[in-house]
Design an enzyme around this catalytic site. Structure first.
Site, PDB file in Angstrom:
ATOM      1  N   CYS A  63       0.818  -1.219   0.000  1.00 25.02           N
ATOM      2  CA  CYS A  63       0.000   0.000   0.000  1.00 25.02           C
ATOM      3  C   CYS A  63       0.855   1.274   0.000  1.00 25.02           C
ATOM      4  O   CYS A  63       1.707   1.456   0.866  1.00 25.02           O
ATOM      5  CB  CYS A  63      -0.887  -0.025   1.244  1.00 25.02           C
ATOM      6  SG  CYS A  63      -1.703   1.536   1.576  1.00 25.02           S
ATOM      7  N   TRP A  96      -7.982  -6.932   4.672  1.00 26.08           N
ATOM      8  CA  TRP A  96      -6.588  -7.262   4.998  1.00 26.08           C
ATOM      9  C   TRP A  96      -6.570  -8.322   6.097  1.00 26.08           C
ATOM     10  O   TRP A  96      -7.325  -8.218   7.066  1.00 26.08           O
ATOM     11  CB  TRP A  96      -5.844  -6.032   5.508  1.00 26.08           C
ATOM     12  CG  TRP A  96      -5.668  -4.930   4.522  1.00 26.08           C
ATOM     13  CD1 TRP A  96      -6.268  -3.691   4.563  1.00 26.08           C
ATOM     14  CD2 TRP A  96      -4.813  -4.915   3.368  1.00 26.08           C
ATOM     15  NE1 TRP A  96      -5.845  -2.927   3.501  1.00 26.08           N
ATOM     16  CE2 TRP A  96      -4.956  -3.644   2.757  1.00 26.08           C
ATOM     17  CE3 TRP A  96      -3.955  -5.838   2.783  1.00 26.08           C
ATOM     18  CZ2 TRP A  96      -4.276  -3.292   1.595  1.00 26.08           C
ATOM     19  CZ3 TRP A  96      -3.269  -5.486   1.625  1.00 26.08           C
ATOM     20  CH2 TRP A  96      -3.434  -4.233   1.044  1.00 26.08           C
ATOM     21  N   VAL A 131     -11.707  -0.395   6.479  1.00 29.74           N
ATOM     22  CA  VAL A 131     -10.616  -0.960   7.270  1.00 29.74           C
ATOM     23  C   VAL A 131      -9.337  -0.861   6.436  1.00 29.74           C
ATOM     24  O   VAL A 131      -9.090  -1.684   5.559  1.00 29.74           O
ATOM     25  CB  VAL A 131     -10.946  -2.405   7.687  1.00 29.74           C
ATOM     26  CG1 VAL A 131      -9.767  -3.045   8.389  1.00 29.74           C
ATOM     27  CG2 VAL A 131     -12.163  -2.390   8.603  1.00 29.74           C
ATOM     28  N   THR A 132      -8.599   0.209   6.697  1.00 33.84           N
ATOM     29  CA  THR A 132      -7.457   0.523   5.840  1.00 33.84           C
ATOM     30  C   THR A 132      -6.143   0.449   6.606  1.00 33.84           C
ATOM     31  O   THR A 132      -6.122   0.493   7.840  1.00 33.84           O
ATOM     32  CB  THR A 132      -7.611   1.959   5.278  1.00 33.84           C
ATOM     33  OG1 THR A 132      -7.772   2.868   6.373  1.00 33.84           O
ATOM     34  CG2 THR A 132      -8.819   2.076   4.360  1.00 33.84           C
ATOM     35  N   VAL A 133      -5.065   0.343   5.858  1.00 30.96           N
ATOM     36  CA  VAL A 133      -3.718   0.529   6.389  1.00 30.96           C
ATOM     37  C   VAL A 133      -3.213   1.869   5.880  1.00 30.96           C
ATOM     38  O   VAL A 133      -3.641   2.288   4.798  1.00 30.96           O
ATOM     39  CB  VAL A 133      -2.752  -0.597   5.920  1.00 30.96           C
ATOM     40  CG1 VAL A 133      -2.953  -1.849   6.732  1.00 30.96           C
ATOM     41  CG2 VAL A 133      -2.874  -0.876   4.425  1.00 30.96           C
ATOM     42  N   GLU A 148      -4.728   7.603   9.336  1.00 32.22           N
ATOM     43  CA  GLU A 148      -4.515   8.539   8.226  1.00 32.22           C
ATOM     44  C   GLU A 148      -3.022   8.769   8.030  1.00 32.22           C
ATOM     45  O   GLU A 148      -2.352   9.383   8.869  1.00 32.22           O
ATOM     46  CB  GLU A 148      -5.247   9.869   8.508  1.00 32.22           C
ATOM     47  CG  GLU A 148      -4.961  10.965   7.500  1.00 32.22           C
ATOM     48  CD  GLU A 148      -5.098  10.528   6.054  1.00 32.22           C
ATOM     49  OE1 GLU A 148      -6.138   9.972   5.678  1.00 32.22           O
ATOM     50  OE2 GLU A 148      -4.144  10.722   5.277  1.00 32.22           O
ATOM     51  N   SER A 149      -2.523   8.290   6.910  1.00 30.62           N
ATOM     52  CA  SER A 149      -1.074   8.329   6.674  1.00 30.62           C
ATOM     53  C   SER A 149      -0.515   9.747   6.635  1.00 30.62           C
ATOM     54  O   SER A 149       0.614   9.983   7.078  1.00 30.62           O
ATOM     55  CB  SER A 149      -0.735   7.602   5.366  1.00 30.62           C
ATOM     56  OG  SER A 149      -1.314   8.272   4.259  1.00 30.62           O
ATOM     57  N   TYR A 195      -5.674   5.496  -8.750  1.00 28.32           N
ATOM     58  CA  TYR A 195      -6.841   4.691  -8.336  1.00 28.32           C
ATOM     59  C   TYR A 195      -8.092   5.128  -9.095  1.00 28.32           C
ATOM     60  O   TYR A 195      -8.907   4.310  -9.518  1.00 28.32           O
ATOM     61  CB  TYR A 195      -7.087   4.821  -6.826  1.00 28.32           C
ATOM     62  CG  TYR A 195      -6.110   4.022  -5.994  1.00 28.32           C
ATOM     63  CD1 TYR A 195      -6.417   2.724  -5.605  1.00 28.32           C
ATOM     64  CD2 TYR A 195      -4.885   4.554  -5.607  1.00 28.32           C
ATOM     65  CE1 TYR A 195      -5.532   1.975  -4.842  1.00 28.32           C
ATOM     66  CE2 TYR A 195      -3.983   3.821  -4.854  1.00 28.32           C
ATOM     67  CZ  TYR A 195      -4.316   2.522  -4.467  1.00 28.32           C
ATOM     68  OH  TYR A 195      -3.438   1.783  -3.722  1.00 28.32           O
TER      69      TYR A 195
HETATM   70  N1  LIG Z   1      -6.475   8.063   3.568  1.00 28.42           N
HETATM   71  C1  LIG Z   1      -5.890   6.806   3.953  1.00 28.42           C
HETATM   72  C2  LIG Z   1      -6.052   5.801   2.827  1.00 28.42           C
HETATM   73  C3  LIG Z   1      -5.473   4.465   3.139  1.00 28.42           C
HETATM   74  C4  LIG Z   1      -5.969   3.388   2.155  1.00 28.42           C
HETATM   75  O1  LIG Z   1      -6.920   3.621   1.391  1.00 28.42           O
HETATM   76  N2  LIG Z   1      -5.318   2.209   2.173  1.00 28.42           N
HETATM   77  C5  LIG Z   1      -5.768   1.126   1.310  1.00 28.42           C
HETATM   78  C6  LIG Z   1      -4.631   0.236   0.874  1.00 28.42           C
HETATM   79  S1  LIG Z   1      -3.598   0.941  -0.354  1.00 28.42           S
HETATM   80  C7  LIG Z   1      -6.682   0.212   2.073  1.00 28.42           C
HETATM   81  O2  LIG Z   1      -6.352  -0.218   3.146  1.00 28.42           O
HETATM   82  N3  LIG Z   1      -7.841  -0.089   1.489  1.00 28.42           N
HETATM   83  C8  LIG Z   1      -8.809  -0.981   2.053  1.00 28.42           C
HETATM   84  C9  LIG Z   1     -10.208  -0.495   1.859  1.00 28.42           C
HETATM   85  O3  LIG Z   1     -10.409   0.633   1.401  1.00 28.42           O
HETATM   86  O4  LIG Z   1     -11.122  -1.268   2.161  1.00 28.42           O
HETATM   87  C10 LIG Z   1      -4.443   7.047   4.291  1.00 28.42           C
HETATM   88  O5  LIG Z   1      -3.763   7.777   3.552  1.00 28.42           O
HETATM   89  O6  LIG Z   1      -3.962   6.530   5.291  1.00 28.42           O
END
Ligand SMILES: N[C@@H](CCC(=O)N[C@@H](CS)C(=O)NCC(=O)O)C(=O)O
Length: 324
Positions: A63, A96, A131-133, A148-149, A195
């Site tokens: 990611c 994930w 649910v993001t990383v 939030e990165s 994206y």
């Molecule tokens: N705004 C968030 C975006 C993070 C993000 O979208 N990560 C993606 C992976 S590249 C993710 O985990 N997606 C899973 C989902 O949206 O369900 C950040 O910058 O931390």
């Protein structure tokens, strides 16, 4: 792609495509800040003081957003203070997971969970969220600080300086207006633009996203012909935020997301710049092309139904960068 609704994992997420077929990224939902003394940051609540061993970072090597956080952890000498768990590159029905069937995927080294959404529900049992990383977890309070990165890299940039003695500054005061300006365009048209191109479900939405993406890459090429880095002669967070998209571009976005007007290798200034950043001490170790290629080509069944991971390209990122 699923999501949590009232603390329950739903395989089908609320649609992230607008009526016009445009991909819309949702805002992150945990927005607290680690600060040197635990005072509140720009958003969220206080109580998250910078301490060694207190915080844990969940990432995917695939990611680009999580990759920013990993890079800042290295740049700011935080590796001994913030430990990391790496998810599996495959993001399927359960989102994930902590499956360890790919080299480099560590499992959940903190709580032993099987899926990342369980980390979210451990923080908030009623969570309604994607649910993001990346995820920054606080052991002491047993909750997520931030997912939030953009915020996490700013915390890493300064909050732990007293602990590490590393005062390198990637968000210097005098350059902030310029950094914001660059970040805004790069976020919308490049980081997220790939994206938007790849997930567009109409020709019109694709044309709009891919047009803006390549206009921005042409603009970046001109900036890099004139200056060593995006904001001038000093490397800043704007460069690292761009880097994590550029490093994935020729391997994934060019093919998988149909961003194929040009490759990064076709831009002389940008490809030298990409090699310079890749060769920055500690950075190459954060780049894992096996996770990157596997994640995108295998996980996005709707755009690559065969799930075949293509063979190339061969990139020589260790060649001289010629940038000063
Ligand atoms: N705004 C968030 C975006 C993070 C993000 O979208 N990560 C993606 C992976 S590249 C993710 O985990 N997606 C899973 C989902 O949206 O369900 C950040 O910058 O931390």
């Amino acid at each position: 792609m699923g999501q949590l609704i009232d603390g329950t994992w739903e395989k089908q997420s609320l649609a992230s495509l607008s009526e016009g077929g445009e991909f819309e990224r949702k805002e992150s939902s945990f927005r607290n800040w680690v600060t040197a003394d635990g005072s509140a940051g720009p958003t969220g609540s206080g109580g998250f003081a910078a301490e060694s061993g207190r915080y844990h970072l969940y990432v995917s090597y695939a990611c680009p957003w999580a990759h920013r956080a990993l890079i800042f952890r290295h740049l700011k000498d935080l590796t001994a203070h913030i430990d990391v768990s790496v998810v599996s590159p495959d993001m399927l029905d359960e989102g994930w997971t902590f499956a360890t069937d790919h080299p480099g995927a560590t499992g959940d080294r903190l709580m032993g969970k099987d899926r990342l959404y369980e980390v979210y529900t451990a923080s908030d049992p009623e969570a309604t969220t994607r649910v993001t990383v990346p995820v920054l977890w606080d052991r002491e309070r047993g909750e997520i600080v931030s997912n939030e990165s953009a915020d996490i890299i700013r915390m890493f940039n300064s909050a732990f300086d007293g602990l590490t003695g590393n005062t390198d500054d990637y968000h210097p005061e005098p350059l902030r207006p310029r950094i914001e300006e660059i970040n805004a365009r790069v976020y919308d048209t490049v980081n997220n633009g790939v994206y938007k191109s790849g997930f567009a479900s109409t020709q019109k939405a694709y044309d709009k996203a891919v047009g803006a993406l390549f206009d921005s890459l042409d603009w970046i090429e001109r900036l890099l012909e004139e200056h060593r880095y995006l904001a001038g002669d000093r490397i800043t967070e704007a460069d690292w935020r761009l880097f994590t998209t550029l490093i994935r571009f020729d391997t994934v976005y060019h093919t998988h997301f149909k961003c194929n007007r040009r490759r990064i290798i076709d831009y002389p200034a940008m490809s030298g710049y990409l090699r310079e950043l890749y060769q920055w001490p500690g950075v190459a170790e954060t780049v894992h092309f096996d996770h990157i290629a596997r994640h995108y080509y295998y996980s996005h069944e709707h755009i690559n139904p065969s799930r075949i991971v293509p063979i190339g390209p061969v990139l020589d990122l260790t060649a001289p960068h010629g940038r000063g």
